[in-house]
Design a protein around this motif. Structure first.
Motif, PDB file in Angstrom:
ATOM      1  N   ALA A 190       0.843  -1.190   0.000  1.00  0.00           N
ATOM      2  CA  ALA A 190       0.000   0.000   0.000  1.00  0.00           C
ATOM      3  C   ALA A 190       0.878   1.241   0.000  1.00  0.00           C
ATOM      4  O   ALA A 190       1.967   1.251   0.563  1.00  0.00           O
ATOM      5  CB  ALA A 190      -0.909   0.011   1.223  1.00  0.00           C
ATOM      6  N   GLU A 194       0.195   5.943  -4.507  1.00  0.00           N
ATOM      7  CA  GLU A 194      -1.146   5.618  -4.968  1.00  0.00           C
ATOM      8  C   GLU A 194      -1.942   5.013  -3.814  1.00  0.00           C
ATOM      9  O   GLU A 194      -1.384   4.511  -2.846  1.00  0.00           O
ATOM     10  CB  GLU A 194      -1.087   4.634  -6.139  1.00  0.00           C
ATOM     11  N   ASP A 195      -3.277   5.069  -3.958  1.00  0.00           N
ATOM     12  CA  ASP A 195      -4.149   4.553  -2.910  1.00  0.00           C
ATOM     13  C   ASP A 195      -4.439   3.068  -3.075  1.00  0.00           C
ATOM     14  O   ASP A 195      -4.865   2.412  -2.135  1.00  0.00           O
ATOM     15  CB  ASP A 195      -5.476   5.322  -2.892  1.00  0.00           C
ATOM     16  N   ALA A 196      -4.247   2.542  -4.282  1.00  0.00           N
ATOM     17  CA  ALA A 196      -4.538   1.132  -4.531  1.00  0.00           C
ATOM     18  C   ALA A 196      -3.577   0.243  -3.748  1.00  0.00           C
ATOM     19  O   ALA A 196      -2.411   0.587  -3.535  1.00  0.00           O
ATOM     20  CB  ALA A 196      -4.437   0.834  -6.019  1.00  0.00           C
ATOM     21  N   ARG A 198      -1.587  -2.973  -4.041  1.00  0.00           N
ATOM     22  CA  ARG A 198      -1.103  -3.894  -5.065  1.00  0.00           C
ATOM     23  C   ARG A 198      -0.803  -5.264  -4.462  1.00  0.00           C
ATOM     24  O   ARG A 198      -0.386  -5.365  -3.312  1.00  0.00           O
ATOM     25  CB  ARG A 198       0.149  -3.338  -5.717  1.00  0.00           C
ATOM     26  N   ALA A 210      -4.591  -5.811  -8.098  1.00  0.00           N
ATOM     27  CA  ALA A 210      -4.775  -4.926  -6.948  1.00  0.00           C
ATOM     28  C   ALA A 210      -6.066  -5.322  -6.245  1.00  0.00           C
ATOM     29  O   ALA A 210      -6.969  -5.913  -6.853  1.00  0.00           O
ATOM     30  CB  ALA A 210      -4.834  -3.464  -7.379  1.00  0.00           C
ATOM     31  N   GLU A 213     -10.587  -2.732  -2.948  1.00  0.00           N
ATOM     32  CA  GLU A 213     -10.744  -1.545  -2.107  1.00  0.00           C
ATOM     33  C   GLU A 213      -9.400  -0.832  -1.966  1.00  0.00           C
ATOM     34  O   GLU A 213      -8.366  -1.473  -1.780  1.00  0.00           O
ATOM     35  CB  GLU A 213     -11.253  -1.922  -0.723  1.00  0.00           C
ATOM     36  N   PRO A 214      -9.378   0.518  -2.040  1.00  0.00           N
ATOM     37  CA  PRO A 214      -8.131   1.263  -1.850  1.00  0.00           C
ATOM     38  C   PRO A 214      -7.817   1.451  -0.374  1.00  0.00           C
ATOM     39  O   PRO A 214      -8.649   1.188   0.502  1.00  0.00           O
ATOM     40  CB  PRO A 214      -8.418   2.604  -2.523  1.00  0.00           C
ATOM     41  N   CYS A 215      -6.615   1.946  -0.092  1.00  0.00           N
ATOM     42  CA  CYS A 215      -6.215   2.261   1.278  1.00  0.00           C
ATOM     43  C   CYS A 215      -5.419   3.562   1.256  1.00  0.00           C
ATOM     44  O   CYS A 215      -4.190   3.551   1.201  1.00  0.00           O
ATOM     45  CB  CYS A 215      -5.381   1.136   1.882  1.00  0.00           C
ATOM     46  N   PRO A 216      -6.107   4.706   1.299  1.00  0.00           N
ATOM     47  CA  PRO A 216      -5.392   5.981   1.302  1.00  0.00           C
ATOM     48  C   PRO A 216      -4.605   6.194   2.586  1.00  0.00           C
ATOM     49  O   PRO A 216      -5.088   5.876   3.668  1.00  0.00           O
ATOM     50  CB  PRO A 216      -6.511   7.017   1.152  1.00  0.00           C
ATOM     51  N   CYS A 232      -5.994   2.671   7.357  1.00  0.00           N
ATOM     52  CA  CYS A 232      -6.077   3.658   6.281  1.00  0.00           C
ATOM     53  C   CYS A 232      -6.669   4.957   6.832  1.00  0.00           C
ATOM     54  O   CYS A 232      -7.201   4.992   7.947  1.00  0.00           O
ATOM     55  CB  CYS A 232      -6.967   3.148   5.137  1.00  0.00           C
TER      56      CYS A 232
END
Length: 397
Positions: A190, A194-196, A198, A210, A213-216, A232
């Motif tokens: 993470a 980027e927020d994705a 991988r 990926a 769900e993203p993890c900003p 996150c």
């Protein structure tokens, strides 16, 4: 040192483990054949019937390193690590970061979990070697049977776990990420612009996949019996494996209170309840199974840790008092004055939790306190060390 007896969960653990060991031995060989080495065995190690907890401590002023065995109260000195300023562990190995490099130690205590049975080992502690620097900031470690990931402000290093167990330090990857977590035979990466999140191979190479769900602004990571967790900015990302596929879902923060995101995730190893500081506001507690957060309105904390499902969350306040809280309601259930308020110089004290005890280091008093968190934070023993335990981790899991 004052003596105390461990009962309850530890005794039950011993009984189950003894049956497991007997079953493993029955499978090992016959009168005509030598018994095969048990899973996870390392030459020179002794298999035991119960976990072998050890506390590894370092004095940041002179670099001295010591290993305390709570079961025997014996203290073993290891090679000093001058400049040590942060510490982390993967359950067996201990990593002391100086900013320029990471010294790798073997605590000589570990657990091999095969799901249906568990092996516990003990051996002599010692020094393994040195890994490259990970930069300044708190050192974090997460690992499984295949890899250990070290991370700090300078980025992550992936170490080969089998090589570590054999006394070698082998860096296998240096992913471009803020947080990397080994899980289900892969690496979850993470951050890195980027927020994705991988999905990488264990050697750090891309799989072109990926998570959904993203993890900003990734912060903190943990592996529990209910899956992997990444902290996150908008909550926690919960990752599980189903039929060799990774599934991700978000546990968002509740709308109230208006508290900052968790700054890390701390728990009894494997337990699916996590806790972390919410800045000056209090403490966030995450129930991984329910995918829900609870907020503890206790103000700023020096250290926090969660013991597990239906077990207390421990919070060491800036006043030096240790409090336990109900993880579901956030209500305080016990409180005990433990140490003088730190003056702000040096690392903050830590709270380390195993199956029935918690340990808090008191650098100013050259002591470590052992508490029974199931008995209203009863002080079970005080270990007077004669050296300052500025950094402390617990191994054997």
């Amino acid at each position: 040192m004052t003596n105390g007896w461990r009962t309850g969960p530890a005794l039950a653990c011993w009984a189950v483990s003894a049956l497991v060991l007997a079953g493993c031995a029955a499978e090992g060989g016959t009168a005509e054949e030598p018994e095969a080495a048990p899973h996870g065995y390392v030459e020179g190690a002794e298999e035991t019937a119960e976990p072998q907890w050890r506390l590894v401590m370092a004095d940041t002023e002179d670099g001295s390193v010591s290993v305390l065995d709570p079961a025997t109260e014996e203290v073993t000195g290891l090679d000093p690590v001058p400049g040590a300023e942060t510490a982390a562990t993967d359950g067996r190995h201990v990593y002391l970061g100086t900013g320029d490099a990471v010294s790798v130690l073997d605590s000589g205590a570990w657990t091999v979990d095969h799901g249906d049975h568990v092996h516990y080992y003990r051996a002599e502690p010692g020094t393994v070697g040195e890994a490259g620097g990970t930069g300044a900031g708190a050192l974090r470690a997460s690992g499984d049977a295949g890899a250990t990931v070290l991370a700090s402000d300078g980025g992550p290093l992936v170490l080969d776990r089998a090589a570590l167990d054999e006394g070698e330090v082998e860096v296998t990857a240096e992913p471009d990420a803020a947080a990397v977590l080994p899980y289900a035979g892969r690496l979850l990466a993470a951050g890195g612009g980027e927020d994705a999140v991988r999905v990488l191979e264990r050697d750090g190479s891309s799989t072109d996949r990926a998570l959904d769900e993203p993890c900003p602004d990734a912060r903190g990571q943990a592996v529990t019996r209910r899956g992997a967790v990444l902290g996150c900015a908008d909550g926690a990302l919960l990752v599980t494996e189903e039929d060799d596929a990774l599934e991700a879902r978000k546990a968002p923060y509740p709308e109230a209170p208006d508290a900052p995101p968790v700054d890390g995730l701390h728990h009894r190893p494997g337990a699916p309840v996590l806790a972390g500081s919410a800045g000056d506001e209090g403490v966030w507690v995450l129930d991984v199974g329910a995918a829900e957060w609870t907020f503890i309105d206790g103000g700023p904390a020096l250290a926090v840790a969660a013991a597990g499902e239906d077990l207390p969350v421990l919070v060491l306040g800036e006043d030096g008092a240790l409090s336990s809280y109900d993880p579901g309601t956030g209500e305080r259930t016990a409180r005990t004055g433990l140490l003088d308020p730190p003056d702000g110089d040096g690392p903050a004290p830590a709270v380390r939790i195993d199956t029935d005890r918690a340990y808090v280091n008191d650098p100013a008093a050259d002591a470590v306190y052992e508490l029974d968190y199931n008995d209203d934070l009863r002080l079970a023993r005080t270990f007077d060390l004669g050296t300052s335990p500025d950094l402390m981790v617990e191994t054997g899991w």
